[in-house]
Structure formats: structure tokens, C-alpha cells
Design an enzyme around this catalytic site. Structure first.
Site, PDB file in Angstrom:
ATOM      1  N   HIS A  86      71.392  85.997  42.256  1.00 40.47           N
ATOM      2  CA  HIS A  86      70.478  85.129  41.495  1.00 40.47           C
ATOM      3  C   HIS A  86      69.714  84.245  42.458  1.00 40.47           C
ATOM      4  O   HIS A  86      70.267  83.325  43.060  1.00 40.47           O
ATOM      5  CB  HIS A  86      71.255  84.273  40.486  1.00 40.47           C
ATOM      6  N   TYR A 101      68.382  77.589  40.741  1.00 40.31           N
ATOM      7  CA  TYR A 101      69.700  77.545  41.372  1.00 40.31           C
ATOM      8  C   TYR A 101      69.539  77.493  42.903  1.00 40.31           C
ATOM      9  O   TYR A 101      68.419  77.425  43.414  1.00 40.31           O
ATOM     10  CB  TYR A 101      70.549  78.732  40.911  1.00 40.31           C
ATOM     11  N   GLY A 116      66.584  90.788  26.586  1.00 37.87           N
ATOM     12  CA  GLY A 116      67.728  89.899  26.461  1.00 37.87           C
ATOM     13  C   GLY A 116      68.074  89.620  25.019  1.00 37.87           C
ATOM     14  O   GLY A 116      68.947  90.249  24.408  1.00 37.87           O
ATOM     15  N   ARG A 117      67.326  88.707  24.434  1.00 34.81           N
ATOM     16  CA  ARG A 117      67.649  88.300  23.068  1.00 34.81           C
ATOM     17  C   ARG A 117      67.598  89.474  22.105  1.00 34.81           C
ATOM     18  O   ARG A 117      68.352  89.541  21.151  1.00 34.81           O
ATOM     19  CB  ARG A 117      66.692  87.182  22.651  1.00 34.81           C
ATOM     20  N   ARG A 122      57.189  83.068  39.305  1.00 37.62           N
ATOM     21  CA  ARG A 122      56.346  81.876  39.342  1.00 37.62           C
ATOM     22  C   ARG A 122      57.206  80.673  38.999  1.00 37.62           C
ATOM     23  O   ARG A 122      58.112  80.755  38.176  1.00 37.62           O
ATOM     24  CB  ARG A 122      55.229  81.999  38.289  1.00 37.62           C
TER      25      ARG A 122
HETATM   26  C1  LIG Z   1      71.838  82.944  25.578  1.00 35.61           C
HETATM   27  C2  LIG Z   1      71.132  83.201  26.874  1.00 35.61           C
HETATM   28  C3  LIG Z   1      71.788  83.016  28.081  1.00 35.61           C
HETATM   29  C4  LIG Z   1      71.149  83.302  29.285  1.00 35.61           C
HETATM   30  N1  LIG Z   1      71.860  83.233  30.455  1.00 35.61           N
HETATM   31  C5  LIG Z   1      71.293  83.663  31.617  1.00 35.61           C
HETATM   32  C6  LIG Z   1      72.072  83.823  32.793  1.00 35.61           C
HETATM   33  O1  LIG Z   1      73.294  83.651  32.777  1.00 35.61           O
HETATM   34  N2  LIG Z   1      71.430  84.201  33.928  1.00 35.61           N
HETATM   35  C7  LIG Z   1      70.090  84.466  33.959  1.00 35.61           C
HETATM   36  O2  LIG Z   1      69.564  84.812  35.009  1.00 35.61           O
HETATM   37  N3  LIG Z   1      69.341  84.373  32.830  1.00 35.61           N
HETATM   38  C8  LIG Z   1      69.919  84.008  31.675  1.00 35.61           C
HETATM   39  N4  LIG Z   1      69.191  84.018  30.511  1.00 35.61           N
HETATM   40  C9  LIG Z   1      67.795  84.510  30.552  1.00 35.61           C
HETATM   41  C10 LIG Z   1      67.758  86.016  30.235  1.00 35.61           C
HETATM   42  O3  LIG Z   1      68.387  86.758  31.243  1.00 35.61           O
HETATM   43  C11 LIG Z   1      66.313  86.519  30.066  1.00 35.61           C
HETATM   44  O4  LIG Z   1      65.673  86.416  31.295  1.00 35.61           O
HETATM   45  C12 LIG Z   1      65.545  85.725  29.026  1.00 35.61           C
HETATM   46  O5  LIG Z   1      66.296  85.624  27.850  1.00 35.61           O
HETATM   47  C13 LIG Z   1      64.202  86.369  28.742  1.00 35.61           C
HETATM   48  O6  LIG Z   1      64.368  87.650  28.208  1.00 35.61           O
HETATM   49  P1  LIG Z   1      64.177  87.954  26.626  1.00 35.61           P
HETATM   50  O7  LIG Z   1      62.869  87.347  26.235  1.00 35.61           O
HETATM   51  O8  LIG Z   1      64.186  89.430  26.535  1.00 35.61           O
HETATM   52  O9  LIG Z   1      65.319  87.292  25.937  1.00 35.61           O
HETATM   53  C14 LIG Z   1      69.802  83.720  29.300  1.00 35.61           C
HETATM   54  C15 LIG Z   1      69.145  83.895  28.081  1.00 35.61           C
HETATM   55  C16 LIG Z   1      69.792  83.659  26.888  1.00 35.61           C
HETATM   56  C17 LIG Z   1      69.071  83.913  25.603  1.00 35.61           C
HETATM   57  S1  SF4 Z   2      66.985  85.993  16.678  1.00 36.39           S
HETATM   58 FE1  SF4 Z   2      67.052  83.932  17.526  1.00 36.39          FE
HETATM   59  S2  SF4 Z   2      69.218  83.628  17.940  1.00 36.39           S
HETATM   60 FE2  SF4 Z   2      68.951  85.839  17.678  1.00 36.39          FE
HETATM   61  S3  SF4 Z   2      68.621  86.607  19.725  1.00 36.39           S
HETATM   62 FE3  SF4 Z   2      66.616  86.171  18.873  1.00 36.39          FE
HETATM   63  S4  SF4 Z   2      66.156  84.106  19.571  1.00 36.39           S
HETATM   64 FE4  SF4 Z   2      68.327  84.397  19.847  1.00 36.39          FE
END
Ligand SMILES: Cc1cc2nc3c(=O)[nH]c(=O)nc-3n(C[C@H](O)[C@H](O)[C@H](O)COP(=O)(O)O)c2cc1C
Ligand code: SF4
Length: 729
Positions: free
Chosen positions: A202, A207, A354-355, A259
Site C-alpha cells: 500500500h 499511509y 469494491g462496494r 492523484r
Molecule cells: C468498507 C471499505 C473499506 C475499505 N478499506 C480499504 C482498505 O483496507 N485498503 C484500501 O486500500 N482501500 C480500502 N477501501 C477502498 C477500496 O479499496 C476502493 O478503492 C474504493 O472503495 C473505491 O472502489 P469502489 O468505488 O469500487 O468501491 C475501502 C473501501 C470500503 C468501501
Molecule cells: S449499497 Fe451502500 S452500503 Fe452497500 S456497498 Fe454500496 S455504498 Fe456500500
């Protein structure tokens, strides 16, 4: 060409996403990546059953590569929380082995995100150790910015992470950095011993390594600063040390910020691309491009690391991709169709979702089956990540099972104690549809009665301001139909009608009741409730309360042409015309009022919001609230808190607000010009129909109430209660 897809692999609805790829020593079955997301369910750094279950479920759902949440290489030093995975002693190896085995059993690969959390090491603060940073003093920041639009309860919960203590910082010495590099190498060796496929270093999100990369944070003049090579040294040494220790058969990925624009002199996409090239030269097998906003207060959080717009990091990812010859992972609110597009035109080689994979772990399998319509959509509500701010396990607004081990299982009917029945669901909003689809999926016969012509209830209407809510309604409708639910729209449920269907169980999900404020003028025709507004914009029958025959005529025309049934078109067309005056006062600054205010202000209205509480939009998860209020204010919305509605006249709203000087709780009367007044508060549960049905059917037929009809909890509460009842009936 990394992004080429052989015709051998073209299958399912998204052939690029579903095509395999080699990343360093790993063969991936597809290009869908679960990025690191804290689950916070380790026990003092050790992997628990809950950790194994969570990741095994995502592997079973078909993802190609899983990244274990951020894990502390020197735990508890440089750790954010005691609930995160530790990599700092051999005692962690058995748990990691169990996890690797469970994930591999489902055909996915797994790497561990290895991290030293530097200035964000909450455990260091809690245990009175200074956090390591490259340079002191820290760059100018506004530590109070996080306080704005955050409630006292939320601030208190956040403070528990550090035991209520304020962080102190120490400039890392060269010896400290040699120790950090060694910790990364040792941690990687343990991860390898556990049978994992690699690590993700990371180097983003504020960090330790990121702060060394950032010219704004790193103002050192020794070998670890001074110029680009010096600032990259820590990252390069970490990658080299891991590669040397673990050899070529172990994948080393690097996650960095494309960025960090929050500080002058922060990381730019071009600089990120050059850092990526250095990481590759040091031995990295892939680069994962995220983003960050160093000053994380308020809306900055949704610039990075948690984006709110679709494909928010796409351009910077392309810049990085152009600079390296290893696979590049794109992330940042990328949905399958967009991921397919990005892969197809070579903008990235893998797509992290992710989400979306929290919301639906089965997404890859659904695409492989050619059924993208069955993917439960993430609605971008930030409920999950809000939990991170106090180190709790994420829960999901649309996936009731995430992070809730207390939720009942959807046991098939016919199993002992679960006889099949006829479930009648009254109300086709999210709560009713969730209960219906779960109950039908278990084998019950289910009938949904919906008064309106469309399913979705207020969630459908709210898609005017929040389009993803409409996607959820579409998915719920599809999933309910797929599960065999019989849907009767345009059918108002009476106790007699329900009784005539001979149900074994009734589920009432008729939504909330809205009361008008008890002030003079509240009944004037330009004072619109949410229901009135829905009628105005969608052309539903308005009864006698609507002004102006021309407006009625236009709406009737729209209805006949089918325009107003399509809320996407209403959203677009309302930018040009809508039957709402120029000056609008919204009464109620909660979730609904805030979304409406932004919607109206974006469409050229002058909007004032009156909220009687001290905080705005408290029903929204705070990261979403920060963004929503930021956007609304940017569009000129004037929010007044602790404001009491006194009266409405044909041309004005009269309110009492705190004195401008804020002294002694004194209040002033203000008169706000208003062409229209929207009531966005006064929402409460409404069990009246459930009670009437209960009386009509007698004690032998259970009647459950779900969603806002039982307790106002918006989409999250509706899905949770609907799911629970769907599992129990
Ligand atoms: C609940 C949650 C916890 C996360 N924890 C981390 C993490 O431990 N390390 C990290 O690099 N990013 C973390 N992220 C960021 C995700 O890895 C990802 O980059 C971010 O959610 C954007 O992707 P998405 O739009 O597809 O969710 C976290 C995101 C969420 C939603
Ligand atoms: S619906 Fe809402 S709570 Fe569920 S993963 Fe997406 S942002 Fe997170």
C-alpha cells in the site's frame, strides 16, 4: 497486448471482464478484482471465521483476484485498529493459511494488502506512540474540517479509535525506515508461507509510503527525500526487499494514488506514472491506481479514496497505464458496462469493484451466466465505509447479509419447521419487494399488491434526485419476478381484498406517513408535500390540490405520452422546465430535504432549507452527507439549522432562526420570499393498515410490518427488515 481477449474466452455478457489474465506468477480466471476493504473482524490481528466466510463468499461469487484488507506489517506498530489483520509474527500464519485455502477452493487468487499506516496509525496514538511521518511540521491542514456536518455521536465514535487521544508525530529516522523495509519483507514471507499468492504494497491513501512519495508531505533532504528518486526510495526498497525475500513466484502488486490534489505540491497523475514505472523497475508485477485527498475532512474523502462519481479515476489510470508494461488495475465506482468499455479500449487490464462486490458477491457469476440484470446494484450510499471511521464491520444498505451475522438464513421451505405458505405482501417498495423475493426464493407462493401503477414506492420517486435508487428498484422487481413473485400493480389493498387471497402470512410494507406542520398557511396550495411533488413531476393523479390548469394540461400530456412514467426523462426534462417556482423554501433538512434542495438548485431555483435540528442530513451516512451538502452549497443552497417554521403566506415563509451573533439563544424572525414551499419532514411510521388487516384476518394469520411503515429507516432499514421477514415467514 495485455488487453486483448482471445475468442476462446468470449462468454457471458462481458467478455473482456471475464477473460483470464496472467499477473506476474498468478493465472487469474477473469479480470474482476475485489479491492482491499476493511472488514474489521480480526481478533487482535488474527483471522477469524468471519474473515474467512467473507472472502470465501466473494471467491465463490466468481471474482478472479481478492485483495485482503489493509494489514499491518508491524502490528500493533503502525496499525489503524486492533481488528485489522496483523502480519507481524508467525502466529498469524495458520489463520492466513485457512483463508488462502478457502479462497483457492473456489478458484480465486488472493493477495494481502501490506501496510504501515504512518500518520494514520490509530493504535500508535491509543498506545502513546508517535506516528511516523517523513517531515515535521506537517503541511498546513484544517483539522476542524472533519467536524463540519458530523454529529457529536459520530465524532465520539471516531475518537474511540485512538482512545480519545490526539496523535503525536515523529520524523522517521533512517534506522526507522530500514526497520520498516524489514517489516515489509518479513510480513511478505509470512504471507507466502501461508500459501497466499502475493502482497499488495500500500503506497497510497495517506499511509507511510504515500507520505514519502508526496512532495507536499516529504520535505526531507536526506536519501529518502530531496528529489523524485529520493522520495520514491522507500517504496522501491520495500518492493525490492519483498521480491528478494519471496522470489519470482510470489506476486508483488503496488497500490498508489493517481492523484492527491488536496495539497499544493501533491501527487499528480504524471508523477504517479513515474512512480509506477520505478515500482515496476524494482520488481512490481502490477499497479493498482487509486486516489486520495490528503486533507480528508468532509467532501475530500469522496475525492479519494472513496469516489462518488462513476469512473472517477479513469483518466489518471490511463496516464499510469501508458507508463508501465505490467497489468494495471483500475478502480473507482466502475460498474460492469463501464469496466468492459475501459478494458476493451485498453484503459486498464483489470477492474476492481469494491462496494459493488460488497453489494453483490455473485456479480462475476451473473455476468458469466449472461444475466447482468440480476446483479444487485450498489447505490453509492457510503453506509458501508461509514463504519470504517470507528473500526466497525461494514454493513450494506442493499445487501442485508453483509456484516450482520445475526441475520437469519433464507432456509428453503419444506425443511423441518418451515411449511410452504401463501405470503401476501402489501406495498411494492424496497421493503416489500425484498421480503417478497426472499420468501419466494425459499419456495413460498408470494403475491405483491401495489396501489400505484409502478413498483418502487418512494424509492422510485427518489430516483429523480438519486438515480441509483431507481436501479435498485429495477433490480428488486426483476429479482422478485425471477423468484416467481406474482405482482399486481394498480391494486389498493383493503383488509377484505387481502382476506380474499387466503394468505398464511401478510407482510405490510406501505411506507411512512407524512404529516403537515401545524402552522398557519400550511394548507395553502403552493405548500407541497412529498406526495404532491411526486404528482407534479410524474403526472400521477393530484386530486383537487394542484394549481393552474396549464400545468395540469402539460402533465396530462406528459402522462399520455408516457414521459412522466420514465423518471430518467423527467430528470433530464426538468432541467428545462418543471412546475416549481423560482424561489423555493424546503422545510426539513434531512436526507429528503437535502437531496431535493440540490436537485432544485441545480435546476436554477433559489433554495433555502429550514432544519429545526442542529445538523443536516443526519440520516445519510456521513461521507455521503459531506458530499451531498458540499454539492448543494456549491449550487447555492442556503441551509438554516435550528430554524423553526412559524407560518406560510401566499408569498413568504416566516421562520425563527438563531440570532446572527449567536448570543444567549436569542432568535430572530425572518421572512423568506417563496413561490413554492416543499415539506420534506414530518415522516413517521404508519401501522394503521397492518392493524386493520390483522383485525380482519384474526390471530391465526401473522401480520408483519417492514420498512418505514414499522420504523423509518429509508432504504437500508427497509431492505434489512424486509430480508429478515422474508427469511422468517
Ligand atoms: C468498507 C471499505 C473499506 C475499505 N478499506 C480499504 C482498505 O483496507 N485498503 C484500501 O486500500 N482501500 C480500502 N477501501 C477502498 C477500496 O479499496 C476502493 O478503492 C474504493 O472503495 C473505491 O472502489 P469502489 O468505488 O469500487 O468501491 C475501502 C473501501 C470500503 C468501501
Ligand atoms: S449499497 Fe451502500 S452500503 Fe452497500 S456497498 Fe454500496 S455504498 Fe456500500
Amino acid at each position: 497486448m495485455i488487453s486483448d481477449v482471445s475468442s476462446d474466452f468470449v462468454r457471458g455478457s462481458h467478455p473482456y471482464l471475464l477473460s483470464p489474465l496472467r499477473v506476474g506468477p498468478m493465472e487469474l480466471r477473469n479480470r474482476i478484482v475485489l479491492p482491499a476493504m476493511d472488514q474489521n473482524v480480526c481478533d487482535d490481528g488474527l483471522v477469524t471465521d468471519a474473515v474467512v466466510d467473507h472472502y470465501a463468499r466473494r471467491a465463490e461469487g466468481g471474482a478472479g483476484l481478492l485483495v485482503l484488507e489493509t494489514s499491518a506489517v508491524a502490528f500493533p506498530h503502525g496499525a489503524t485498529a486492533r481488528h485489522q489483520p496483523a502480519l507481524s509474527h508467525d502466529g498469524v500464519i495458520p489463520g492466513l493459511t485457512r483463508l488462502a485455502d478457502a479462497v483457492h477452493a473456489h478458484g480465486a487468487r488472493m493477495v494481502v494488502q501490506a501496510n504501515h499506516h504512518g500518520r494514520i496509525s490509530g493504535v500508535d496514538t491509543a498506545e502513546d506512540r508517535p506516528s511516523l511521518v517523513p517531515s515535521l511540521p506537517l503541511p498546513d491542514s484544517d483539522p476542524m474540517s472533519i467536524m463540519v456536518d458530523t454529529t457529536m455521536d459520530e465524532l465520539m465514535a471516531m475518537a474511540t479509535l485512538t482512545g480519545g487521544k490526539m496523535p503525536t508525530y515523529a520524523e522517521a529516522t533512517v534506522d526507522d525506515l530500514a526497520w520498516v523495509v524489514e517489516q515489509f519483507a518479513d510480513a511478505a514471507a509470512r504471507v507466502q508461507a501461508a500459501g497466499m499468492d502475493g502482497i499488495e504494497v500500500h503506497a497510497g491513501h495517506g499511509y507511510l509510503i504515500d507520505t514519502f512519495l508526496s512532495p507536499a508531505w516529504n520535505r526531507r533532504t536526506d536519501a529518502y527525500g530531496g528529489d523524485e528518486e529520493g522520495r520514491a526510495r522507500l517504496l522501491v526498497e520495500v518492493v525490492e526487499a519483498v521480491r528478494t525475500r519471496c522470489g519470482p513466484d510470489f506476486a508483488v502488486l503496488v497500490r498508489l494514488n493517481g492523484r492527491d490534489a488536496a495539497l499544493p505540491g501533491g501527487i499528480t497523475p504524471d508523477l504517479a506514472a513515474r512512480y509506477a514505472a520505478r515500482a515496476v523497475a524494482a520488481g512490481a508485477d502490477a499497479i493498482h491506481v487509486s486516489a486520495y485527498s490528503s486533507i480528508t475532512g468532509g467532501a475530500g474523502f469522496t475525492e479519494g479514496p472513496l469516489p462518488w462519481r462513476e469512473c472517477q479515476y479513469e483518466e489518471m489510470t490511463r496516464t499510469v497505464k501508458a507508463a508501465v508494461d505490467v497489468p494495471v488495475i483500475a478502480v473507482g465506482r466502475i460498474r460492469p458496462d463501464e469496466g468492459e468499455r475501459i478494458l476493451a479500449d485498453g484503459g486498464a487490464d483489470l477492474i476492481a469493484m469494491g462496494r459493488q462486490l460488497l453489494a453483490d458477491p455473485d456479480l462475476p457469476n451473473r455476468l458469466a451466466e449472461g444475466r447482468p440484470d440480476l446483479v444487485r446494484p450498489c447505490i453509492n450510499c457510503f453506509v458501508c465505509v461509514a463504519q470504517n471511521f470507528w473500526s466497525a464491520a461494514p454493513v450494506c444498505a442493499v445487501n442485508a447479509r453483509l456484516g450482520r451475522p445475526d441475520q437469519p438464513e433464507p432456509v428453503p421451505v419444506g425443511d423441518p419447521g418451515h411449511p410452504a405458505g401463501h405470503i401476501v405482501v402489501v406495498g411494492g417498495g424496497p421493503g416489500g419487494l425484498e421480503a417478497a423475493r426472499v420468501a419466494a426464493g425459499r419456495g413460498h407462493r408470494v403475491t405483491v399488491l401495489e396501489k400505484a401503477d409502478h413498483l418502487g414506492g418512494t424509492a422510485r420517486f427518489s430516483s429523480l434526485t438519486t438515480p441509483m435508487n431507481g436501479e435498485l428498484v429495477r433490480w428488486l422487481s426483476t429479482a422478485a419476478t425471477e423468484a416467481g413473485v406474482e405482482v399486481r400493480t394498480g391494486t389498493a389493498a383493503t383488509p377484505e381484498l387481502v382476506a380474499s387471497l387466503a394468505p398464511t402470512t401478510v407482510v405490510v410494507a406501505t411506507g411512512a406517513v407524512r404529516t403537515r406542520p401545524d402552522v398557519p398557511g400550511a394548507e395553502l396550495p403552493h405548500v407541497l408535500s412529498g406526495d404532491d411533488l411526486r404528482g407534479l413531476l410524474t403526472g400521477e393523479d393530484l386530486g383537487d390540490r394542484r394549481p393552474g390548469p396549464l400545468v395540469r394540461l402539460a402533465l396530462a400530456a406528459g402522462r399520455n405520452l408516457g414521459i412522466t412514467a420514465d423518471l430518467g426523462r423527467v430528470r433530464t426534462l426538468s432541467r428545462r422546465w418543471m412546475p416549481i417556482g423560482r424561489r423555493v423554501v424546503v422545510v426539513g433538512g434531512g436526507l429528503v430535504g437535502t437531496e431535493l434542495a440540490e436537485f432544485l438548485a441545480e435546476r436554477g431555483r433559489t433554495v433555502t432549507v429550514l432544519e429545526d435540528g442542529t445538523h443536516l442530513a443526519v440520516e445519510m451516512a456521513h461521507p455521503r452527507r459531506w458530499r451531498a451538502l458540499h454539492e448543494a452549497r456549491a449550487h447555492g443552497v442556503d441551509f438554516r439549522t435550528e430554524a423553526r417554521l412559524v407560518a406560510v403566506t401566499p408569498t413568504e415563509v416566516v421562520a425563527e432562526v438563531p440570532d446572527a451573533d449567536g448570543g444567549d439563544g436569542a432568535r430572530t424572525e425572518v421572512r423568506l420570499p417563496a413561490d413554492d414551499v416543499l415539506l420534506a419532514g414530518g415522516v413517521g411510521p404508519d401501522r394503521s393498515l397492518a392493524e386493520a388487516i390483522g383485525r380482519a384476518l384474526g390471530p391465526d394469520v401473522p401480520v408483519h410490518v417492514v420498512g418505514d411503515a414499522g420504523e423509518v429507516g429509508y432504504i437500508e432499514g427497509a431492505i434489512r427488515s424486509g430480508h429478515e421477514v422474508g427469511c422468517r415467514v
